[in-house]
Design an enzyme around this catalytic site. Structure first.
Site, PDB file in Angstrom:
ATOM      1  N   ASP A  14      -2.136 -65.112 115.368  1.00 23.39           N
ATOM      2  CA  ASP A  14      -3.106 -65.860 116.058  1.00 23.39           C
ATOM      3  C   ASP A  14      -3.091 -66.592 114.409  1.00 23.39           C
ATOM      4  O   ASP A  14      -3.170 -68.347 113.986  1.00 23.39           O
ATOM      5  CB  ASP A  14      -3.894 -65.786 116.001  1.00 23.39           C
ATOM      6  N   ARG A  94     -17.303 -57.863 113.134  1.00 23.36           N
ATOM      7  CA  ARG A  94     -17.045 -59.917 113.925  1.00 23.36           C
ATOM      8  C   ARG A  94     -18.176 -60.542 113.183  1.00 23.36           C
ATOM      9  O   ARG A  94     -18.283 -61.323 112.675  1.00 23.36           O
ATOM     10  CB  ARG A  94     -16.690 -60.045 115.129  1.00 23.36           C
ATOM     11  N   ASP A 123     -13.571 -61.305 121.070  1.00 18.03           N
ATOM     12  CA  ASP A 123     -14.311 -61.517 119.772  1.00 18.03           C
ATOM     13  C   ASP A 123     -15.071 -63.348 119.211  1.00 18.03           C
ATOM     14  O   ASP A 123     -15.337 -64.110 118.838  1.00 18.03           O
ATOM     15  CB  ASP A 123     -12.902 -62.187 118.857  1.00 18.03           C
ATOM     16  N   SER A 172      -0.815 -55.574 119.256  1.00 20.91           N
ATOM     17  CA  SER A 172      -2.087 -56.942 118.742  1.00 20.91           C
ATOM     18  C   SER A 172      -2.703 -55.337 118.311  1.00 20.91           C
ATOM     19  O   SER A 172      -3.104 -54.978 118.759  1.00 20.91           O
ATOM     20  CB  SER A 172      -2.290 -57.582 119.925  1.00 20.91           C
TER      21      SER A 172
HETATM   22  N1  ARG Z   1     -11.826 -54.751 122.998  1.00 17.20           N
HETATM   23  C1  ARG Z   1     -11.870 -54.301 121.453  1.00 17.20           C
HETATM   24  C2  ARG Z   1     -13.329 -55.298 121.524  1.00 17.20           C
HETATM   25  O1  ARG Z   1     -13.258 -56.529 121.888  1.00 17.20           O
HETATM   26  C3  ARG Z   1     -10.945 -54.781 120.155  1.00 17.20           C
HETATM   27  C4  ARG Z   1     -10.372 -55.540 120.849  1.00 17.20           C
HETATM   28  C5  ARG Z   1      -9.354 -55.769 119.391  1.00 17.20           C
HETATM   29  N2  ARG Z   1      -8.491 -56.855 119.110  1.00 17.20           N
HETATM   30  C6  ARG Z   1      -7.935 -58.007 118.888  1.00 17.20           C
HETATM   31  N3  ARG Z   1      -7.366 -58.207 119.106  1.00 17.20           N
HETATM   32  N4  ARG Z   1      -9.004 -58.462 118.243  1.00 17.20           N
HETATM   33  O2  ARG Z   1     -14.060 -55.061 120.438  1.00 17.20           O
END
Ligand code: ARG
Length: 395
Positions: A14, A94, A123, A172
């Site tokens: 990405d 994040r 995210d 992923s």
């Molecule tokens: N579902 C989890 C979250 O929203 C993990 C997501 C992880 N994957 C990603 N590609 N960021 O925190």
């Protein structure tokens, strides 16, 4: 002068696509930043990749210590499990990554912030909201804006000579010190059992025939030592991830409600988080009153939801932080865990602040609990229920 964007760069599909897109379609200079939250990547390789993509400057920032003390420790104090299962590994990282982006954004005097999140995930919410809490610069999110899917991205990557490794083609992945999330591919059918090669932290075959015991020492809600050995925060989490993973502990497989409304099948490896949260919650029950336990579990749930849904910077989250911090004063002691063939069980606990009293609880001789008092208590406790039942039975 050319416009300049900063992008949180992982070196994956990405964010690599986003670099090229910003350069070509927006005619921008790009500054990239990789924040080390314990994902264990090869940072030299990522930096080389960024340079190869033609970025103006690449930053690599080691934020592991901050991640543990300012993000993971508060999550342990909050027994944070979204929908009772997910330890928030990605969700916690994040806002920290976004903060680092903002710091470099200032230094580099950029004109835009960028990220590689899709419009389908959580995210984007976490990045956008943390960035908006600290800056009014525009946010560019090309994967979302262009509605890109993985196949189109892979094609775009190929055209631009961007190399993608094999694991990334299958699943992923997002990982850091607190956990590893595995999504996509065969896992998108919720009925498919995750294949063994989805896991690298947790052993799934040939598990040891003897249990592993771990004694975790907490001080004011924070884990400080294992089996009598004090460890620095990063080491401690790495150690427990390894130990519990080797006993097959820490795989989570559940259906999760994303902020944007999608139900998704999520698979995680979170051995350290599983142990530390289980142990911490158990110790809390020994030192808190039943009123504290009941109320705090609601606060913990709300905290987890706020963090999951990108509201790390919301005033309510900060208020709850203060409450939770206050509750941690007595949470000191030792919890003994037994790990065996994928199972995790608390098998002992002790604390100088324990509200457990053997003298009161014992069924043996010499208890100072006066059973006679209980008769009247039970009558008063159930008075209204008893009256109501009498009334209903009459009808
Ligand atoms: N579902 C989890 C979250 O929203 C993990 C997501 C992880 N994957 C990603 N590609 N960021 O925190």
């Amino acid at each position: 002068m050319k416009e300049k964007a900063i992008l949180a760069f992982s070196g994956g599909l990405d964010t690599s696509v986003v670099v090229k897109y910003l350069q070509e379609k927006h005619n921008m200079d790009v500054v990239t930043i990789t924040v080390d939250v314990g994902q264990g990547d090869d940072y030299k390789k990522i930096s080389a990749k960024a340079k190869k993509l033609g970025v103006k400057k690449h930053y690599n920032i080691d934020a592991k210590k901050e991640f543990v003390t300012d993000y993971i420790f508060p999550a342990i104090k909050a027994n944070a499990l979204y929908q009772k299962k997910y330890c928030l590994a990605t969700a916690l990282a994040r806002p920290l990554i976004a903060q680092k982006v903002l710091q470099i954004a200032k230094k580099e005097k950029v004109t835009s912030l960028a990220h590689g999140c899709s419009g389908k995930g959580n995210d984007q919410v976490r990045f956008d909201l943390t960035m908006m809490a600290g800056s009014s610069l525009p946010i560019i999110a090309p994967i979302r804006d262009l509605n890109l899917d993985r196949a189109t991205e892979l094609k775009f990557a190929k055209k631009h000579g961007i190399k993608i490794d094999n694991v990334a083609k299958k699943f992923s992945i997002d990982q850091n010190l607190w956990g590893r999330a595995i999504e996509g591919g065969v896992l998108e059918n919720p009925m498919n059992e995750p294949p063994d090669d989805a896991f690298i932290w947790v052993k799934t075959k040939n598990l040891p025939n003897k249990p592993i015991y771990l004694k975790i020492k907490f001080e004011k809600g924070i884990p400080v030592a294992i089996d009598g050995k004090s460890m620095n925060p990063i080491k401690l989490i790495e150690y427990i991830n390894k130990k519990a993973g080797s006993a097959g502990v820490g795989i989570i497989d559940h259906i999760e409600d994303r902020v944007v409304g999608i139900k998704s099948r999520e698979v995680y490896e979170t051995p350290g988080a599983a142990c530390l949260i289980e142990a911490h919650a158990d110790l809390e029950k020994m030192v808190h009153t039943k009123h504290e336990t009941k109320f705090k579990s609601m606060v913990d749930d709300e905290w987890s939801w706020l963090v999951y849904s990108g509201l790390w910077e919301d005033p309510l989250k900060k208020d709850l932080d203060k409450f939770i911090e206050q509750t941690q004063k007595p949470v000191s002691g030792i919890v003994k865990l037994r790990l065996f063939k994928g199972s995790l069980r608390v098998v002992g606990r002790e604390s100088k602040n324990s509200l457990y009293s053997h003298k009161i609880a014992t069924y043996g001789k010499g208890s100072n609990f006066d059973q006679k008092l209980a008769k009247g208590f039970v009558e008063l406790w159930g008075m209204q229920s008893t009256e109501a039942n009498k009334l209903h039975n009459k009808k």
